[in-house]
Design an enzyme around this catalytic site. Structure first.
Site, PDB file in Angstrom:
ATOM      1  N   ASN A  73       0.786  -1.135   0.004  1.00 56.65           N
ATOM      2  CA  ASN A  73      -0.103   0.107   0.049  1.00 56.65           C
ATOM      3  C   ASN A  73       0.919   1.252  -0.112  1.00 56.65           C
ATOM      4  OD1 ASN A  73      -1.550   2.073   0.957  1.00 56.65           O
ATOM      5  ND2 ASN A  73      -3.038   0.991   1.861  1.00 56.65           N
ATOM      6  N   LYS A  93       0.654   3.770   2.936  1.00 51.66           N
ATOM      7  CA  LYS A  93       1.117   3.365   4.164  1.00 51.66           C
ATOM      8  C   LYS A  93       2.782   3.329   4.018  1.00 51.66           C
ATOM      9  CE  LYS A  93      -2.069  -0.350   5.759  1.00 51.66           C
ATOM     10  NZ  LYS A  93      -1.985  -1.901   5.820  1.00 51.66           N
ATOM     11  N   ASP A 111      -1.819  -3.799  10.114  1.00 51.20           N
ATOM     12  CA  ASP A 111      -3.263  -3.858   9.899  1.00 51.20           C
ATOM     13  C   ASP A 111      -4.026  -2.694  10.195  1.00 51.20           C
ATOM     14  OD1 ASP A 111      -4.788  -5.361   7.928  1.00 51.20           O
ATOM     15  OD2 ASP A 111      -5.866  -6.229   9.659  1.00 51.20           O
ATOM     16  N   SER A 112      -4.932  -2.221   9.572  1.00 47.30           N
ATOM     17  CA  SER A 112      -5.598  -0.956   9.986  1.00 47.30           C
ATOM     18  C   SER A 112      -7.074  -1.046   9.427  1.00 47.30           C
ATOM     19  CB  SER A 112      -4.735   0.372   9.495  1.00 47.30           C
ATOM     20  OG  SER A 112      -4.486   0.166   8.119  1.00 47.30           O
ATOM     21  N   PHE A 126      -4.506   9.049   1.858  1.00 43.64           N
ATOM     22  CA  PHE A 126      -4.909   8.054   1.259  1.00 43.64           C
ATOM     23  C   PHE A 126      -6.188   7.501   1.830  1.00 43.64           C
ATOM     24  CE2 PHE A 126      -3.778   4.339   3.708  1.00 43.64           C
ATOM     25  CZ  PHE A 126      -2.964   4.772   4.529  1.00 43.64           C
ATOM     26  N   GLY A 127      -6.535   6.388   1.211  1.00 48.01           N
ATOM     27  CA  GLY A 127      -7.747   5.752   1.823  1.00 48.01           C
ATOM     28  C   GLY A 127      -8.903   6.642   2.048  1.00 48.01           C
ATOM     29  N   ASP A 150      -9.004   9.227   4.081  1.00 51.47           N
ATOM     30  CA  ASP A 150      -8.755  10.460   4.625  1.00 51.47           C
ATOM     31  C   ASP A 150      -9.429  11.740   4.356  1.00 51.47           C
ATOM     32  OD1 ASP A 150      -6.610   9.408   5.977  1.00 51.47           O
ATOM     33  OD2 ASP A 150      -5.138  10.043   4.677  1.00 51.47           O
ATOM     34  N   LYS A 155      -0.941  15.040   9.985  1.00 49.62           N
ATOM     35  CA  LYS A 155      -1.644  13.878  10.064  1.00 49.62           C
ATOM     36  C   LYS A 155      -0.731  13.088  11.231  1.00 49.62           C
ATOM     37  CE  LYS A 155      -3.206   9.725   7.927  1.00 49.62           C
ATOM     38  NZ  LYS A 155      -3.373   9.021   6.753  1.00 49.62           N
ATOM     39  N   HIS A 169      -3.578   7.170  13.954  1.00 51.96           N
ATOM     40  CA  HIS A 169      -3.324   5.774  14.415  1.00 51.96           C
ATOM     41  C   HIS A 169      -2.220   5.174  14.214  1.00 51.96           C
ATOM     42  CE1 HIS A 169      -4.981   5.912  10.526  1.00 51.96           C
ATOM     43  NE2 HIS A 169      -5.077   4.874  10.414  1.00 51.96           N
TER      44      HIS A 169
HETATM   45  P1  IMP Z   1      -5.141  -2.940   5.422  1.00 56.58           P
HETATM   46  O1  IMP Z   1      -4.711  -2.397   6.567  1.00 56.58           O
HETATM   47  O2  IMP Z   1      -4.010  -3.210   4.215  1.00 56.58           O
HETATM   48  O3  IMP Z   1      -6.110  -4.187   5.422  1.00 56.58           O
HETATM   49  O4  IMP Z   1      -6.002  -1.796   4.807  1.00 56.58           O
HETATM   50  C1  IMP Z   1      -6.810  -1.060   5.590  1.00 56.58           C
HETATM   51  C2  IMP Z   1      -7.781   0.252   4.805  1.00 56.58           C
HETATM   52  O5  IMP Z   1      -8.094   0.973   5.774  1.00 56.58           O
HETATM   53  C3  IMP Z   1      -6.838   0.769   3.741  1.00 56.58           C
HETATM   54  O6  IMP Z   1      -6.837   0.441   2.449  1.00 56.58           O
HETATM   55  C4  IMP Z   1      -7.699   2.134   4.012  1.00 56.58           C
HETATM   56  O7  IMP Z   1      -8.823   1.981   3.085  1.00 56.58           O
HETATM   57  C5  IMP Z   1      -8.020   2.164   5.291  1.00 56.58           C
HETATM   58  N1  IMP Z   1      -7.204   2.838   6.121  1.00 56.58           N
HETATM   59  C6  IMP Z   1      -6.192   2.306   6.994  1.00 56.58           C
HETATM   60  N2  IMP Z   1      -5.459   3.429   7.248  1.00 56.58           N
HETATM   61  C7  IMP Z   1      -5.884   4.603   6.691  1.00 56.58           C
HETATM   62  C8  IMP Z   1      -5.445   6.008   6.793  1.00 56.58           C
HETATM   63  O8  IMP Z   1      -4.471   6.535   7.805  1.00 56.58           O
HETATM   64  N3  IMP Z   1      -6.054   6.894   6.090  1.00 56.58           N
HETATM   65  C9  IMP Z   1      -7.279   6.646   5.484  1.00 56.58           C
HETATM   66  N4  IMP Z   1      -7.493   5.208   5.112  1.00 56.58           N
HETATM   67  C10 IMP Z   1      -6.961   4.277   6.093  1.00 56.58           C
END
Ligand code: IMP
Length: 194
Positions: free
Chosen positions: A6, A9, A61-62, A140-141, A143, A163, A168
């Site tokens: 990602n 990240k 993981d988030s 990203f994501g 945000d 940020k 987190h």
């Molecule tokens: P994973 O940790 O690869 O399973 O992905 C977690 C998903 O949560 C990401 O693809 C984003 O869609 C979302 N996500 C996690 N952290 C963030 C962040 O800091 N900003 C925005 N979206 C986030």
């Protein structure tokens, strides 16, 4: 090694750990996120990258958890749709008609796996609110729809430095840096360049 493909990240981890003298090399292990917790998935990613590379590896993981949706999408945050734009639209669609504020939190668990050492876990969270309009292009994501209380801004409207004050991921990274684990693994002070 950092077990992630990602780009958002990766950029954040490079910034979070760079000023402590660490260089992160991406290792996209394409691990299926089969765990039932963030911790399990983070551990799986870190341990796979560590075993395959023989080097200390960081996995994370988030996800975002929305109160009005009972914590959804949480672990499924990356799978709500084929593109992030569609994932964000889907989240907003599910919230339509629900009373605001749409309280939410971002969660991040970091796992660090190293040959011959027990894997360690570090967690961070950021509480906030999902807003219906997309604000800002940064990050990203999710945000652009995640408003941080007291700042008047979404993560999409913040510079990377701003940020870092709230996120987190920054909080989990801080717990890792404060733990002394990296000094233990690399045998030196982390603010000395490698
Ligand atoms: P994973 O940790 O690869 O399973 O992905 C977690 C998903 O949560 C990401 O693809 C984003 O869609 C979302 N996500 C996690 N952290 C963030 C962040 O800091 N900003 C925005 N979206 C986030």
């Amino acid at each position: 090694m950092i077990a992630s493909g990602n780009a958002g990240k990766l950029r954040e981890y490079r910034e979070l750990l760079a000023d402590r003298g660490f260089e992160l090399v991406a290792f996209d292990s394409e691990v299926d996120e089969v765990g039932e917790t963030y911790a399990e998935n983070a551990r799986l990613k870190a341990e796979t990258a560590c075993t395959r590379s023989g080097l200390p590896a960081l996995g994370d993981d988030s996800g975002v958890e929305v109160e009005a949706l009972g914590g959804f999408p949480g672990l499924r945050s990356a799978r709500l749709g084929p593109t992030q734009e569609e994932r964000t639209a889907e989240l907003l669609r599910r919230l339509e008609g629900k009373p605001r504020p749409w309280n939410a939190r971002f969660v991040c668990v970091i796992a660090v796996a190293a040959p011959g050492d027990p894997t360690q876990l570090f967690e961070g969270e950021c509480r906030g609110e999902i807003v219906p309009e997309w604000r800002g292009q940064a990050g990203f994501g999710y945000d652009p729809v995640f408003l941080v209380p007291g700042t008047g801004k979404t993560f999409g409207e913040m510079t990377p430095e701003e940020k870092r004050l709230y996120s987190h991921r920054a909080r989990a990274a801080r717990a890792l840096l404060d733990s002394g684990m990296l000094e233990h693994l690399f045998g030196r002070s982390p603010n000395q360049p490698a």
